[in-house]
Design an enzyme around this catalytic site. Structure first.
Site, mmCIF file in Angstrom:
data_model
loop_
_atom_site.group_PDB
_atom_site.id
_atom_site.type_symbol
_atom_site.label_atom_id
_atom_site.label_comp_id
_atom_site.label_asym_id
_atom_site.label_seq_id
_atom_site.Cartn_x
_atom_site.Cartn_y
_atom_site.Cartn_z
ATOM 1 N N HIS A 149 1.063 -1.255 0.084
ATOM 2 C CA HIS A 149 0.105 -0.146 0.074
ATOM 3 C C HIS A 149 0.952 1.226 0.095
ATOM 4 C CE1 HIS A 149 -0.364 0.906 4.706
ATOM 5 N NE2 HIS A 149 0.938 0.355 4.270
ATOM 6 N N CYS A 168 6.198 5.903 4.684
ATOM 7 C CA CYS A 168 4.815 5.039 4.185
ATOM 8 C C CYS A 168 4.191 5.770 2.948
ATOM 9 C CB CYS A 168 3.644 5.155 5.248
ATOM 10 S SG CYS A 168 4.218 4.236 6.529
ATOM 11 N N HIS A 174 4.954 -0.075 -0.474
ATOM 12 C CA HIS A 174 5.654 -1.013 0.603
ATOM 13 C C HIS A 174 4.835 -1.802 0.914
ATOM 14 C CE1 HIS A 174 3.719 1.948 3.301
ATOM 15 N NE2 HIS A 174 3.889 1.185 4.152
ATOM 16 N N HIS A 176 3.304 -5.109 3.705
ATOM 17 C CA HIS A 176 3.084 -5.571 5.019
ATOM 18 C C HIS A 176 2.634 -7.121 5.282
ATOM 19 C CE1 HIS A 176 3.353 -1.976 7.144
ATOM 20 N NE2 HIS A 176 2.656 -1.256 6.503
ATOM 21 N N ASP A 213 -5.148 -10.359 -0.540
ATOM 22 C CA ASP A 213 -3.701 -10.968 -0.541
ATOM 23 C C ASP A 213 -2.858 -10.932 -1.775
ATOM 24 O OD1 ASP A 213 -1.820 -12.552 0.953
ATOM 25 O OD2 ASP A 213 -2.629 -14.325 -0.027
ATOM 26 N N HIS A 214 -1.723 -10.648 -1.427
ATOM 27 C CA HIS A 214 -0.699 -10.399 -2.794
ATOM 28 C C HIS A 214 -1.214 -9.359 -3.570
ATOM 29 C CE1 HIS A 214 1.196 -13.613 -0.893
ATOM 30 N NE2 HIS A 214 2.213 -13.484 -1.555
ATOM 31 N N GLU A 261 -1.155 -4.572 11.486
ATOM 32 C CA GLU A 261 -0.167 -4.111 10.673
ATOM 33 C C GLU A 261 1.306 -4.358 10.719
ATOM 34 O OE1 GLU A 261 -0.559 -0.214 7.586
ATOM 35 O OE2 GLU A 261 0.649 0.326 9.399
HETATM 36 NI NI NI Z 1 2.536 0.717 5.806
#
Ligand code: NI
Length: 272
Positions: A149, A168, A174, A176, A213-214, A261
């Protein structure tokens, strides 16, 4: 009013290791301890009341430990034996029975102080019941998904975005590894079961996890086209994804969604 929570860890023996349990040397890990390929459980006991003005105690925790080991372990062993002959639904009635037997095992007046029980069936799955709502069980189950995100607000300047979101705001995004916990409130049915865990797993996987997901949340997930994918908004979006399908397809109420997160940051949304 005080709320005191005590966790008791214990094992049900591998049948090949029948007999008196060994001496209690490490109740931190579990007592009775694990012998052979037994089953490990963790029970959370929450009591509510007022502390004694002289001792400062509201309830002596050794009484909780003894009551759990005297009342809960045989009850759970019996429920486990019954489950072998009833097609293995998610146990609802046994949670109520545990609560009632535990309350009886406490010396009065603290028996009436018992407020909530949580039985961990695994580190990531637990069942909870409260004295105020004995017809329902809360089932907590955890999931994971990985996603990228970027935190960015188009109405702000690039400089302002960098100031608010720091790293961020990196233009390429980036990632998580998110942990998700879903809590559903399920009525105990005539057979003593609540919603099957596997049905919750399948629905959450299909309605939420597979959509996230992904994925790059800002690009691949329509809900974030104009919504900043902060952990707060992710929790709310997942709540929206799950609330109606859980009600319509499984007949259960979504009580809570939590999203981690990182191991240090979690956001919980209850639809309020
Ligand atoms: Ni983040």
């Amino acid at each position: 009013m005080l709320e005191l929570a005590r966790t008791v860890r214990f094992c049900l023996d591998d049948p090949r290791h029948a007999g008196a349990p060994p001496p209690r040397h490490n109740a931190f890990s579990a007592w009775p301890p694990m012998r052979g390929l037994g089953r490990y459980y963790q029970l959370l006991v929450v009591c509510r009341g007022e502390a004694d003005p002289l001792t400062g105690y509201f309830i002596n925790i050794t009484h909780i430990d003894e009551a759990v080991r005297q009342a809960v372990i045989p009850s759970l062993a019996a429920a486990l034996a019954d489950a072998a002959s009833d097609a293995g639904g998610t146990p609802g009635t046994p949670m109520g029975q545990l609560m009632r037997r535990l309350a009886r095992a406490f010396p009065e007046p603290i028996g009436s102080a018992l407020w909530r029980l949580g039985l961990d069936l695994s580190p990531h799955l637990s069942l909870h019941i409260g004295t105020a709502d004995m017809d329902h069980v809360l089932l907590r189950q955890q999931f994971e998904f990985s996603a990228a995100h970027r935190l960015h607000v188009p109405q702000y300047s690039d400089e302002e975005n960098r100031r608010i979101f720091g790293k961020c705001n990196n233009p390429a995004g980036h990632g998580h590894n998110y942990r998700l916990e879903v809590v559903v409130r399920s009525k105990i049915d005539a057979k003593g079961h609540v919603v099957p865990v596997e049905a919750v797993d399948a629905l959450v996987d299909q309605a939420a996890v597979q959509k996230l997901d992904h994925k790059h949340l800002n690009i691949d997930v329509p809900q974030f086209a104009k919504l900043n994918p902060s952990v707060e908004n992710i929790a709310k979006v997942i709540h929206d994804m799950l609330c109606a399908p859980l009600k319509e397809k499984l007949g259960v109420e979504l009580a809570e969604v939590s999203v981690w997160e990182t191991a240090k940051t979690v956001c919980t949304y209850r639809g309020e």
